[in-house]
Design a protein around this motif. Sequence first.
Motif, PDB file in Angstrom:
ATOM      1  N   ASP A 164       1.448  14.735   8.849  1.00  0.00           N
ATOM      2  CA  ASP A 164       2.658  14.224   8.357  1.00  0.00           C
ATOM      3  C   ASP A 164       3.131  13.008   9.511  1.00  0.00           C
ATOM      4  N   ASN A 165       3.057  13.296  10.845  1.00  0.00           N
ATOM      5  CA  ASN A 165       3.163  12.648  12.033  1.00  0.00           C
ATOM      6  C   ASN A 165       2.177  11.550  11.653  1.00  0.00           C
ATOM      7  N   GLN A 166       1.078  11.704  11.692  1.00  0.00           N
ATOM      8  CA  GLN A 166      -0.189  10.687  11.732  1.00  0.00           C
ATOM      9  C   GLN A 166       0.153   9.669  10.721  1.00  0.00           C
ATOM     10  N   MET A 167       0.374   9.945   9.465  1.00  0.00           N
ATOM     11  CA  MET A 167       0.310   8.994   8.377  1.00  0.00           C
ATOM     12  C   MET A 167       1.752   8.461   8.583  1.00  0.00           C
ATOM     13  N   THR A 168       3.028   8.849   8.844  1.00  0.00           N
ATOM     14  CA  THR A 168       3.927   8.159   9.136  1.00  0.00           C
ATOM     15  C   THR A 168       3.922   7.212  10.288  1.00  0.00           C
ATOM     16  N   ALA A 169       3.131   7.355  11.324  1.00  0.00           N
ATOM     17  CA  ALA A 169       2.581   6.505  12.379  1.00  0.00           C
ATOM     18  C   ALA A 169       1.857   5.409  11.938  1.00  0.00           C
ATOM     19  N   PHE A 170       0.683   5.867  11.050  1.00  0.00           N
ATOM     20  CA  PHE A 170      -0.295   4.755  10.443  1.00  0.00           C
ATOM     21  C   PHE A 170       0.654   3.843   9.525  1.00  0.00           C
ATOM     22  N   SER A 171       1.416   4.021   8.759  1.00  0.00           N
ATOM     23  CA  SER A 171       2.280   3.263   7.641  1.00  0.00           C
ATOM     24  C   SER A 171       3.004   2.485   8.559  1.00  0.00           C
ATOM     25  N   ILE A 197       0.810  -1.205   0.054  1.00  0.00           N
ATOM     26  CA  ILE A 197       0.002  -0.150   0.186  1.00  0.00           C
ATOM     27  C   ILE A 197       1.011   1.169   0.092  1.00  0.00           C
ATOM     28  N   PHE A 198       0.473   2.226  -0.735  1.00  0.00           N
ATOM     29  CA  PHE A 198       1.064   3.610  -0.961  1.00  0.00           C
ATOM     30  C   PHE A 198       0.241   4.430  -0.585  1.00  0.00           C
ATOM     31  N   LYS A 235       4.229   2.211   2.268  1.00  0.00           N
ATOM     32  CA  LYS A 235       5.029   3.368   2.103  1.00  0.00           C
ATOM     33  C   LYS A 235       4.287   4.853   2.111  1.00  0.00           C
ATOM     34  N   TYR A 236       4.791   5.829   3.104  1.00  0.00           N
ATOM     35  CA  TYR A 236       4.137   6.902   3.069  1.00  0.00           C
ATOM     36  C   TYR A 236       5.046   8.103   2.608  1.00  0.00           C
ATOM     37  N   GLN A 237       4.508   8.875   1.782  1.00  0.00           N
ATOM     38  CA  GLN A 237       5.469   9.961   1.004  1.00  0.00           C
ATOM     39  C   GLN A 237       4.330  11.369   0.998  1.00  0.00           C
ATOM     40  N   ALA A 238       5.156  12.245   1.478  1.00  0.00           N
ATOM     41  CA  ALA A 238       4.662  13.721   1.351  1.00  0.00           C
ATOM     42  C   ALA A 238       5.264  14.350   0.114  1.00  0.00           C
ATOM     43  N   PHE A 239       4.551  15.125  -0.557  1.00  0.00           N
ATOM     44  CA  PHE A 239       5.225  16.040  -1.549  1.00  0.00           C
ATOM     45  C   PHE A 239       4.723  17.273  -1.484  1.00  0.00           C
ATOM     46  N   ASP A 240       6.183  18.288  -1.643  1.00  0.00           N
ATOM     47  CA  ASP A 240       5.982  19.640  -1.526  1.00  0.00           C
ATOM     48  C   ASP A 240       5.174  20.515  -2.398  1.00  0.00           C
TER      49      ASP A 240
END
Length: 372
Positions: A216-223, A198-199, A237-242
Amino acid sequence: MKIKHSFLFTLLLVVFKSKSIYAQGFPKVKESTVPSTILKKDVKLIVRLPESYETSKKTYPVLYFLNGMDKTVEEVSTMSQKLQGDKNTSEMIVVGIDIKDENIDRMPDKAHSDKILSYFEKELIPAITKKYRVNGQKILYGKSLSGSLTLYAFLNKPTLFNGYIAASKQWYEKNNDYFTALAKKSLQNPENFKSRKIFLATLNGAYNNNNIPEVDNQMTAFSKLLMSKSGNKISAKYQAFDDWGIEPQPSFNNGLLFVSPKPKTASLTMTQNTNGKWVIMDSKKTTLYEVFPYDNGPDSPSEGLIRVVKNGKIGYADAKTYTIVITPQFDCAFPFENGKAKVSNQCKTIKDGEHSIWTSDAWQYVDKKGKF
């Protein structure tokens, strides 16, 4: 810290008609409106087939695109096709599902969502499997509100698809609480998630100039939760885009690269055939493409690449593995120099003594990623 307002949690496509992509051509499309007994409504399906579908006997993975309509299916299909040429991902069938369902929300309604999953399992997937040459590998892609449904599908029916690209328009704290609780419950049976991918992607605040570290913290923890609770049976994998950028969305490209099945790579060899041409062949001695001729021999490596020819078009392949790096698409193409190569599709060949030269008023420069 409580989150008191909405946050963006998106995996969107940029509607950007880049010449470098649209020059590749579109796979063939099949459209149909099919009545669903389970949903009690008509569902529009937009199916785009790989370019090789009609001429090969191969089987293909399928990308199911929630709420995919004509234009967006076309874009997603073209991007996946370009990844196949540039990154050697598997060619795939793209199925856009236009349910036209106003009941889909960022907080899934269990009864309604389960009905949609039942439609996938009992009607849609069997119909696609029966009609097209598929290999059993399936990816579900949802964005905006359909992203929440994709995540719900992953946690409730993990074996329905092999890979999931999930996104949601907004990620409230209640969404985080809901999906975290659902994940902990579902992962009590971790074997159901074996080899699932899952991405997840967020936009890092650039859209509204409001960077939200809590999301960002929540999604990192969730993954991390998905992987740890499954005993690493899940690849998450979790990734944030600028930024959106000017190219088609890196979030979609990266997501597809992460979850898509990798094609089996047979060893390739260069050999000279009975006609004197240098060609690239696979382990079954099937000719895949020709090597561009240079000085009465095969093209010489330049910056790790050689020129190859397929269907009359020139592209570039790795000089060691002979795998395609840039899809053959040019009428004229020079060797790479300082990271770029001069190419054109509006050129003429002029005799100059024993040699020939190319001329063009429309030269372009392409890099090793296929970007102009």
